[in-house]
Write an enzyme that holds these catalytic residues in place. Structure first.
Site, PDB file in Angstrom:
ATOM      1  N   GLU A   3     -26.017   6.008  64.413  1.00 49.04           N
ATOM      2  CA  GLU A   3     -26.023   4.681  64.033  1.00 49.04           C
ATOM      3  C   GLU A   3     -27.228   4.020  65.462  1.00 49.04           C
ATOM      4  O   GLU A   3     -27.036   4.171  66.551  1.00 49.04           O
ATOM      5  CB  GLU A   3     -25.035   3.860  64.595  1.00 49.04           C
ATOM      6  CG  GLU A   3     -23.833   4.344  63.385  1.00 49.04           C
ATOM      7  CD  GLU A   3     -23.851   3.595  62.262  1.00 49.04           C
ATOM      8  OE1 GLU A   3     -24.814   2.662  62.312  1.00 49.04           O
ATOM      9  OE2 GLU A   3     -23.108   3.445  61.491  1.00 49.04           O
ATOM     10  N   SER A  45     -27.786   1.744  61.064  1.00 52.88           N
ATOM     11  CA  SER A  45     -27.794   0.671  62.116  1.00 52.88           C
ATOM     12  C   SER A  45     -26.559   0.092  61.957  1.00 52.88           C
ATOM     13  O   SER A  45     -26.102  -0.070  60.847  1.00 52.88           O
ATOM     14  CB  SER A  45     -28.826   0.152  62.355  1.00 52.88           C
ATOM     15  OG  SER A  45     -29.093  -0.832  61.393  1.00 52.88           O
ATOM     16  N   TYR A  46     -25.800  -0.476  62.934  1.00 53.22           N
ATOM     17  CA  TYR A  46     -26.290  -0.622  64.387  1.00 53.22           C
ATOM     18  C   TYR A  46     -25.095  -0.220  65.200  1.00 53.22           C
ATOM     19  O   TYR A  46     -23.864  -0.131  64.654  1.00 53.22           O
ATOM     20  CB  TYR A  46     -26.908  -1.733  64.732  1.00 53.22           C
ATOM     21  CG  TYR A  46     -25.628  -3.069  64.622  1.00 53.22           C
ATOM     22  CD1 TYR A  46     -25.165  -3.429  65.580  1.00 53.22           C
ATOM     23  CD2 TYR A  46     -25.710  -3.898  63.291  1.00 53.22           C
ATOM     24  CE1 TYR A  46     -24.225  -4.553  65.601  1.00 53.22           C
ATOM     25  CE2 TYR A  46     -24.762  -4.652  63.132  1.00 53.22           C
ATOM     26  CZ  TYR A  46     -24.066  -5.030  64.256  1.00 53.22           C
ATOM     27  OH  TYR A  46     -23.059  -6.152  64.208  1.00 53.22           O
ATOM     28  N   ARG A  60     -29.560  -2.853  54.070  1.00 50.59           N
ATOM     29  CA  ARG A  60     -29.934  -4.078  55.212  1.00 50.59           C
ATOM     30  C   ARG A  60     -30.208  -3.300  56.419  1.00 50.59           C
ATOM     31  O   ARG A  60     -30.720  -4.073  57.405  1.00 50.59           O
ATOM     32  CB  ARG A  60     -28.714  -4.836  55.438  1.00 50.59           C
ATOM     33  CG  ARG A  60     -27.407  -4.241  55.930  1.00 50.59           C
ATOM     34  CD  ARG A  60     -26.361  -5.199  55.939  1.00 50.59           C
ATOM     35  NE  ARG A  60     -25.009  -4.571  56.074  1.00 50.59           N
ATOM     36  CZ  ARG A  60     -23.881  -5.233  56.225  1.00 50.59           C
ATOM     37  NH1 ARG A  60     -23.678  -6.390  55.497  1.00 50.59           N
ATOM     38  NH2 ARG A  60     -22.495  -4.333  56.541  1.00 50.59           N
TER      39      ARG A  60
END
Length: 426
Positions: free
Chosen positions: A390, A315-316, A185
């Site tokens: 990240e 991420s994030y 994702r």
């Protein structure tokens, strides 16, 4: 539709981030879901207890300071009546997912003798277009780059990368080794890796600093470590995280590739043994086909000229995370040097748009992880530096995993500026 049974959701291991029921081949929509950041004041357990009755989709349940959750439309009013200290990340998650999914059409540059346009970074794209983009980019610089494959995913997709070298010739220098999209994702990670690749190739002949970096190192860049999961986020479930591996006797699908590396895999507390958890570690260390391919390739680089720098892009949260994840007290032998470089990297990143990144060892700075890539690369792969970065966003207004397309190019620019500093100093 209730996607998560709360008993399973919050009873999972400390790293539980998502699905806790069998994953079916369905098209998930998020229309009307409202995403909240809940301040925990360092007591996340109390907040989890209060929201246990809701069918919440967790974005991030690992942070001691806040929890990020999506609440289904029929439960928003009841959730808001709890009076928790919240800010809104998505007013309507479905709307933002739809906007993000308006992929621009990519026109191949093969046969035109033209480098792909930077307009590529104005939009997210379908997986097939990413493959074409990399092929086109490499074809523009055939004398000092090549596309390679290290193996196949569970569903048979090639795990591909691009190898870039300078004046010393192919494979003659220590490796700079970048990964993207191990968690499906996290779309922005692929785009940032692509932007760095683009700049490394296009600036070599005009920027003396980039030429010096290219002539000092060989670059091995794999934009999609988890291609099956990424494709699934584009066709079925935008917030899917793991790979798409099925296992005998398990109704849930997927293993977290970044909890499957065969180093400190057996340590408890940093991954889950439940196949339904988003941080499921697998049945045995390194038992995913993706990880087997990555381990073999890592050992190949180690046995050749060695690995100077490894970065796994995620991420994030805006973090630069150093070893180790498996033990919050453990430090790399060159920790002082790593900390200094990470601070310099954060400073350089901030100069572009004012984006602030937190630096520190992974476990003590964020949360415990076991069977993770940087720990393996440090102690088994022999990398001098092995980090996780990240990416955007950090605050509640940024969108979490569903980062607006307008932030793609700024994310790439600030990371590239940081990389120029880092690569000149490692």
């Amino acid at each position: 539709m209730k996607l998560f049974t709360t008993a399973l959701l919050f009873a999972a291991a400390p790293m539980a981030l998502g699905s806790a029921v069998p994953q079916l081949e369905r098209k998930m929509t998020y229309d009307g879901y409202k995403v909240f950041r809940i301040s925990t004041h360092h007591n996340p357990a109390a907040i989890k207890s209060k929201i246990a009755k809701f069918a919440a989709i967790p974005f991030n349940l690992d942070n001691n300071e806040h929890l990020d959750v999506a609440i289904p439309p029929e439960e928003v009013a009841a959730f808001e009546k709890l009076g928790l200290e919240t800010s809104v990340m998505h007013q309507d998650l479905g709307k933002d997912v739809a906007e993000e999914g308006n992929f621009a059409t990519y026109e191949s540059t093969v046969g035109t003798q033209a480098v792909p346009s930077l307009t590529w970074f104005n939009s997210y794209h379908a997986y097939a277009d990413h493959r074409t983009f990399f092929n086109d980019l490499q074809a523009s610089f055939p004398s000092n780059s090549e596309i390679f494959e290290i193996g196949n995913s569970f569903q048979g997709r090639p795990i591909f990368g691009i190898h870039i070298w300078g004046s010393g010739g192919k494979g003659s220098k220590p490796a700079i080794y970048f990964h993207g999209t191990v968690h499906a994702r996290e779309w922005i990670s692929a785009k940032v890796v692509e932007y760095i690749t683009y700049q490394l190739l296009t600036q070599y002949s005009t920027d003396t600093a980039i030429k010096a970096i290219r002539d000092k190192y060989d670059f091995y860049i794999l934009p999609f470590v988890n291609p099956d999961g990424f494709v699934y986020t584009q066709t079925n479930e935008r917030l899917w995280r793991k790979n798409r591996q099925t296992r005998s006797g398990a109704s849930c699908v997927g293993t977290d590739i970044n909890r499957n590396w065969p180093y400190k895999w057996e340590v408890t507390g940093g991954a889950s043994t439940s196949p339904c958890s988003e941080t499921y570690k697998g049945q045995a260390a390194g038992d995913t086909p993706e990880n087997k391919a990555l381990v073999a390739f890592t050992q190949k680089l180690k046995a050749s000229k060695g690995i100077k720098l490894y970065i796994d892009w995620h991420s994030y949260g805006q973090y630069i995370l150093l070893p180790y994840g498996y033990n919050c007290a453990a430090r790399a032998s060159n920790h002082a040097t790593q900390s200094s470089l990470a601070s310099g990297l954060a400073t350089r990143i901030r100069q572009s748009y004012g984006t602030s990144f937190t630096t520190g060892p992974s476990c003590s700075t964020l949360y415990q992880t076991t069977g993770s890539a940087p720990d393996y690369l440090t102690d088994v792969g022999g990398a001098t530096f092995a980090w996780t970065i990240e990416l955007r966003p950090a605050g509640s207004s940024g969108g979490g995993f569903v980062l607006p397309p307008a932030q793609i190019l700024p994310s790439g620019i600030e990371q590239w500026e940081g990389m120029k500093y880092l690569l000149a100093n490692v």
